[in-house]
Enzyme design. Structure first.
Site, PDB file in Angstrom:
ATOM      1  N   HIS A   1      -8.282  -5.049  -0.287  1.00 11.08           N
ATOM      2  CA  HIS A   1      -6.911  -4.515   0.110  1.00 11.08           C
ATOM      3  C   HIS A   1      -6.797  -5.033   1.572  1.00 11.08           C
ATOM      4  CE1 HIS A   1      -3.890  -1.333  -0.317  1.00 11.08           C
ATOM      5  NE2 HIS A   1      -4.214  -0.957   0.932  1.00 11.08           N
TER       6      HIS A   1
ATOM      7  N   SER B   1       0.805  -0.986  -0.051  1.00 12.72           N
ATOM      8  CA  SER B   1       0.082  -0.045  -0.257  1.00 12.72           C
ATOM      9  C   SER B   1       0.876   1.370  -0.085  1.00 12.72           C
ATOM     10  CB  SER B   1      -1.024   0.124   1.183  1.00 12.72           C
ATOM     11  OG  SER B   1      -1.910   0.857   1.191  1.00 12.72           O
TER      12      SER B   1
ATOM     13  N   GLU C   1      -9.459  -4.515  -4.654  1.00  9.86           N
ATOM     14  CA  GLU C   1      -8.865  -3.592  -3.602  1.00  9.86           C
ATOM     15  C   GLU C   1      -9.777  -2.873  -2.734  1.00  9.86           C
ATOM     16  OE1 GLU C   1      -5.714  -3.569  -2.754  1.00  9.86           O
ATOM     17  OE2 GLU C   1      -4.311  -4.550  -4.397  1.00  9.86           O
TER      18      GLU C   1
END
Length: 526
Positions: free
Chosen positions: A440, A223, A345
């Site tokens: 995510h 990330s 995500e």
């Protein structure tokens, strides 16, 4: 390293780095892993150093106690996903956070161990090395790796960029690199990224003390950490510090802020301070967080989750176009690159967001028009066929911020000369959290983490045996990449003229796809 206190309830272990001696502890199954938590890699960034580049740590004379169950937690506001991820509550935080946690096999083996360094995510606002999902003991034991988790300055402390902030130049290269700022500078841009560079320099210099091989360092960024790593890949001064790189869910579609954007946010931050902005370097951390909370609470367009504090284009360590910066960077000199995304995500942000209830076709169409221009209607029909508007919106955001730019980054990295492999993590969250799908962060506890993380609310209804089998696979694949640059036979390199994407987890595990994007979408993003 040497073991000590063999008769104690928690066996201690001792090693020494250039800063001084340290006490760690043996843990994991059979106590086959040594762990050192809260190990300084730079001096505390406090007082006059609060917004300056990291400085070398002065060292210590008495043995440093790095044998606790918790190391260092950077100063931060609560994460909006803390409960979902099972993050601990009530943990003490500090600005003295330039530390790493290190896990290593207790036995030396046949030689120095390969090293995996993890740059954690959290939107540049939250997170840190001590979260249960980042624990490195199991990975170190299963794959014979030294695992290093990095803390760096978060939020305004790491990424506030007022108009008077100056970029820091990186001079030298590898273990001899240093930071230079213009005379009179009191505040630099991208301090949190400079912290990460300093941590990598420390690893290259000191990891031998933990049985690690400084010639076989792989940096993994997830990330915000992945976006940071994309910036570092283009810096020739930093590249000698690692041999391989892995980008997990890097939001490469989120361009770094311009200096003008960052200055406007800094003005809002300074206006919200409960005391004189001239005391920016001496006011309490709590006052800093209050102003940060105000900035985060400002009205924003529906669905806009971009962090106000993030990488800032300064043309020294952060380019305006992170993928494009590879074009002008020196050849990668044998770099092995692994990159990928989770299948859904943005479901983490939008899957259960009541703020998107009642999203209209007109609102969604406007988002598609901003991305696809004259092909917006064609793309809208493709993304929303047979599904609701909010799902089409969510999938657009996933592809715009993560999937399409990651594939474009792979194209550039391949042309740059790196050996590139791509993955897509498809395992979906079941049960009560099923709306989050392959969201995510869902892949992290399959590589890192301990049992506590695997029983977080996100995984409450998951089949633990299924998770265990996939965990062994993921660790084996990533471990092989760290050791050799090749995750497994049959996972061929990605080439623009012959793309290959390995599915990890889910019903199609092991299948090689022709794109990270779903069928029909590559043409839209071409």
């Amino acid at each position: 390293m040497r073991a000590a206190d063999a008769g104690s309830a928690t066996r201690r272990t001792v090693t020494e780095v250039s800063g001084g001696p340290m006490v760690g502890r043996l843990e994991g199954a059979g106590r086959g892993v040594v762990a050192y938590r809260g190990v300084p890699y730079a001096a505390p960034p406090v007082g006059a150093d609060r917004f300056m580049p990291p400085r070398p740590h002065p060292g210590w004379s008495e043995p440093l106690r790095a044998d606790g169950p918790v190391g260092t937690v950077p100063l931060q506001l609560p994460s909006p996903f803390a409960a979902l991820m099972g993050d601990p509550v009530g943990v003490a935080q500090t600005e003295d956070c330039l530390t790493v946690n290190v896990w290593a096999p207790a036995e030396p083996g046949d030689g120095p161990h390969p090293v995996l360094v993890w740059l954690p995510g959290g939107s540049f606002l939250t997170g840190g090395a001590d979260l249960p999902r980042y624990d490195g003991a199991e990975l170190a034991a299963q794959e014979g790796l030294v695992v290093v988790l990095v803390n760096y300055r978060l939020g305004a402390l790491g990424f506030l960029a007022p108009s008077w902030a100056e970029p820091a130049a990186v001079e030298g290269a590898g273990t001899e690199l240093s930071f230079r700022v213009p005379p009179g500078t009191t505040h630099v841009t991208n301090a949190g990224l400079l912290d990460q560079i300093a941590a990598l320099r420390w690893v290259a210099r000191e990891i031998h003390a933990f049985g690690g091989d400084p010639e076989r360092v792989t940096v993994v960024g997830q990330s915000a950490g992945g976006q940071s790593l994309a910036a570092l890949l283009a810096l020739p001064q930093v590249r000698p510090l690692f041999r391989r790189a892995v980008l997990h869910s890097a939001p490469l579609g989120m361009a770094p802020q311009t200096r003008q954007e960052a200055a406007r946010i800094a003005d809002d931050f300074l206006a919200a301070l409960p005391t004189d902005p001239a005391r920016l370097r001496t006011m309490s951390g709590e006052q800093m967080l209050l102003a940060q909370r105000y900035v985060l609470g400002r009205p924003r367009p529906r669905g806009d989750v971009r962090p106000p504090f993030q990488l800032v284009t300064d043309h020294e360590v952060v380019a305006a176009d992170l993928p494009g910066a590879l074009r002008g960077a020196p050849p990668p000199d044998g770099l092995d690159l692994l990159a990928g995304v989770t299948r859904h995500e943005c479901a983490l942000w939008y899957g259960n967001d009541p703020g998107l209830d009642g999203l209209t076709r007109e609102e969604v169409a406007a988002e598609f028009a901003a991305v696809f221009g004259p092909r917006a209607e064609e793309a809208l029909r493709h993304y929303t066929s047979g599904t609701e508007w909010r799902v089409g919106f969510e999938e657009l955001k996933t592809d715009a911020f993560f999937t399409a730019p990651t594939e474009q980054f792979a194209d550039l990295a391949d042309a740059w000369g790196a050996s590139v492999r791509l993955f897509r993590f498809d395992w979906r969250v079941p049960g009560r959290a099923a709306s989050l799908r392959a969201c995510h962060c869902v892949e992290i506890p399959f590589l890192l983490g301990r049992a506590e993380a695997r029983h977080a609310p996100l995984f409450a209804d998951a089949d633990q045996e299924e998770m265990a089998a996939l965990r062994v696979l993921v660790r084996r694949l990533w471990g092989a990449f760290v050791r050799t640059g090749v995750p497994e036979d049959g996972w061929r390199p990605y080439r623009r003229e012959r793309p290959a994407v390995r599915v990890v987890g889910g019903e199609r595990d092991g299948v090689l796809l022709g794109s990270l994007l779903e069928p029909g979408r590559p043409q839209l993003w071409a």
